[in-house]
Write a protein that holds these residues in place. Structure first.
Motif, mmCIF file in Angstrom:
data_model
loop_
_atom_site.group_PDB
_atom_site.id
_atom_site.type_symbol
_atom_site.label_atom_id
_atom_site.label_comp_id
_atom_site.label_asym_id
_atom_site.label_seq_id
_atom_site.Cartn_x
_atom_site.Cartn_y
_atom_site.Cartn_z
ATOM 1 N N SER A 192 0.870 -1.173 0.000
ATOM 2 C CA SER A 192 0.000 0.000 0.000
ATOM 3 C C SER A 192 0.908 1.225 0.000
ATOM 4 O O SER A 192 2.130 1.104 0.012
ATOM 5 N N ALA A 193 0.307 2.407 -0.011
ATOM 6 C CA ALA A 193 1.099 3.631 -0.116
ATOM 7 C C ALA A 193 0.828 4.552 1.066
ATOM 8 O O ALA A 193 -0.236 4.502 1.689
ATOM 9 N N ALA A 194 1.830 5.405 1.366
ATOM 10 C CA ALA A 194 1.681 6.388 2.433
ATOM 11 C C ALA A 194 2.436 7.652 2.055
ATOM 12 O O ALA A 194 3.512 7.590 1.458
ATOM 13 N N ILE A 195 1.857 8.802 2.396
ATOM 14 C CA ILE A 195 2.558 10.074 2.194
ATOM 15 C C ILE A 195 3.493 10.283 3.375
ATOM 16 O O ILE A 195 3.049 10.364 4.527
ATOM 17 N N ILE A 196 4.798 10.335 3.101
ATOM 18 C CA ILE A 196 5.756 10.538 4.180
ATOM 19 C C ILE A 196 6.261 11.980 4.222
ATOM 20 O O ILE A 196 6.949 12.369 5.163
ATOM 21 N N TYR A 197 5.904 12.760 3.183
ATOM 22 C CA TYR A 197 6.164 14.197 3.216
ATOM 23 C C TYR A 197 5.039 14.871 2.447
ATOM 24 O O TYR A 197 4.993 14.805 1.214
ATOM 25 N N PRO A 198 4.115 15.516 3.163
ATOM 26 C CA PRO A 198 3.009 16.203 2.481
ATOM 27 C C PRO A 198 3.539 17.327 1.593
ATOM 28 O O PRO A 198 4.639 17.828 1.806
ATOM 29 N N LEU A 199 2.740 17.718 0.613
ATOM 30 C CA LEU A 199 3.152 18.737 -0.336
ATOM 31 C C LEU A 199 3.613 19.990 0.399
ATOM 32 O O LEU A 199 2.886 20.578 1.199
ATOM 33 N N GLY A 200 4.868 20.379 0.145
ATOM 34 C CA GLY A 200 5.449 21.525 0.825
ATOM 35 C C GLY A 200 6.798 21.869 0.230
ATOM 36 O O GLY A 200 7.164 21.408 -0.854
ATOM 37 N N SER A 201 7.562 22.658 0.951
ATOM 38 C CA SER A 201 8.852 23.130 0.457
ATOM 39 C C SER A 201 9.840 21.976 0.293
ATOM 40 O O SER A 201 9.981 21.138 1.189
ATOM 41 N N PRO A 202 10.553 21.937 -0.827
ATOM 42 C CA PRO A 202 11.594 20.915 -1.006
ATOM 43 C C PRO A 202 12.688 20.991 0.053
ATOM 44 O O PRO A 202 13.367 19.995 0.317
ATOM 45 N N VAL A 215 1.178 6.011 -7.125
ATOM 46 C CA VAL A 215 0.843 7.021 -8.129
ATOM 47 C C VAL A 215 -0.472 7.705 -7.768
ATOM 48 O O VAL A 215 -0.606 8.932 -7.859
ATOM 49 N N LYS A 216 -1.464 6.921 -7.322
ATOM 50 C CA LYS A 216 -2.760 7.497 -6.941
ATOM 51 C C LYS A 216 -2.602 8.502 -5.808
ATOM 52 O O LYS A 216 -3.157 9.618 -5.855
ATOM 53 N N LEU A 217 -1.846 8.119 -4.782
ATOM 54 C CA LEU A 217 -1.694 8.995 -3.628
ATOM 55 C C LEU A 217 -0.941 10.277 -4.010
ATOM 56 O O LEU A 217 -1.266 11.367 -3.515
ATOM 57 N N ALA A 218 0.041 10.143 -4.895
ATOM 58 C CA ALA A 218 0.772 11.329 -5.357
ATOM 59 C C ALA A 218 -0.154 12.277 -6.114
ATOM 60 O O ALA A 218 -0.122 13.495 -5.911
#
Length: 334
Positions: free
Chosen positions: A85-95, A117-120
């Protein structure tokens, strides 16, 4: 399934500027920023064998570090880990803050690429944010998805949203994907590349950045070839597909093109520096054509692949060099 075993063995936003392949750089990128980038990294159990040094994590950090962090329109990045399965380990933010998140990636579980890919896509589009031409996803994996149908559905979704998706596939001894998946990746404008070992991951990142992480990044025509990578293309009689390579003096080069669909291909190598055509070859009964060339001096080479078939078909192109060249991702301007 498309089998790449023999193929591999034989062989930035608006006004972005790309200068590729000096002695140290695979790609030097200057961008005005404003992009939304997803980095999707395989953490399945097989990575303990295919990437024991966790070089995919190093490559992911390098890609994140190359993104624009300052100015009026900085980039944003999200990091997604997937196995069963997939998990976001860094939410959308500053690089700028993304680096440590990659250290959470392990090597355990199955391979559900579609979930990553779906989660991204979900993260890049949250809040109904615009993505067309300014968003991209880079997937680093070593396995075939547990569901081809679900993956092609997510790739079609990305295409409809104008999100470019590129795949780096680290497992040349197995079939990396179906023709449907390859075609769906290319339809987003992205790159699909296989490579023999994890040492080539950094070269792959350079190739993707040179090609353009998003639809607005790629201002130049054609794509850049880098040694150690096998890249998949799509060609019809409507237009030839061209690739370039900056060779150094005395570098013995082996270009190999293989038809992955039922079509005959014509392959031409030209030395643009010397203003001459080097050689033209047609694919043989096995669908393969090879060209050997050693330039006397530094040279810009162009490889073109064409066909008389009106229906587009898949092919792969690989480059092997006699020189152990290192291609890093150089970002002088942030």
């Amino acid at each position: 399934m498309v089998n790449f075993k023999n193929v591999v063995a034989s062989s930035l936003l608006f006004l972005a500027a790309v200068v590729a392949q000096d002695p140290n750089c695979g790609a030097t990128v200057v961008s005005n920023g404003g992009r939304r980038i997803g980095i999707v990294v395989d953490s399945s159990g097989s990575m303990t064998t295919t990437d024991p040094q966790n070089l995919r994590i190093t490559a992911g950090k390098s890609l994140a570090a190359s993104l624009v962090t300052g100015g009026a329109s900085p980039d944003q990045v999200t990091v997604v880990d997937f196995d069963s399965s997939a998990a976001i380990i860094y939410p959308l933010g500053s690089p700028a803050g993304a680096g440590p998140s990659f250290d959470k990636i392990d090597s355990s579980g199955g391979t559900a690429i579609y979930s990553g890919v779906k989660l991204a896509i979900d993260e890049l589009t949250k809040g109904n944010a615009a993505t067309a031409g300014i968003a991209g996803i880079v997937v680093l994996t070593d396995g075939e998805d547990s569901s081809t149908k679900l993956l092609t559905d997510q790739l079609a979704r990305a295409q409809s949203l104008g999100i470019r998706v590129s795949f780096g596939f680290l497992s040349p001894d197995s079939s990396p994907s179906s023709a449907a998946v390859l075609s769906a990746i290319l339809a987003t404008g992205g790159v699909f590349s296989t490579f023999q070992d994890s040492q080539a991951l950094q070269t792959f990142i350079s190739a993707v950045v040179t090609h353009g992480l998003t639809g607005s990044d790629n201002a130049a025509s054609g794509s850049v070839l880098l040694p150690g990578l096998t890249i998949v293309g799509n060609v019809s009689s409507a237009a030839a597909v061209t690739y370039s390579y900056s060779a150094i003096a005395g570098e013995a080069l082996n270009f190999t093109v293989k038809a992955l669909s039922k079509q005959s291909l014509s392959v031409k190598l030209a030395d643009k520096t010397a203003s001459k055509d080097v050689q033209t070859q047609a694919t043989d009964a096995k669908g393969t054509a090879g060209i050997l060339y050693t330039p006397a001096g530094a040279a810009t080479l162009e490889l073109s692949v064409s066909t008389t078939n009106a229906t587009a078909g898949l092919f792969s192109v690989s480059l092997v060099s006699s020189v152990n060249r290192t291609f890093n991702l150089c970002t002088p301007n942030k």
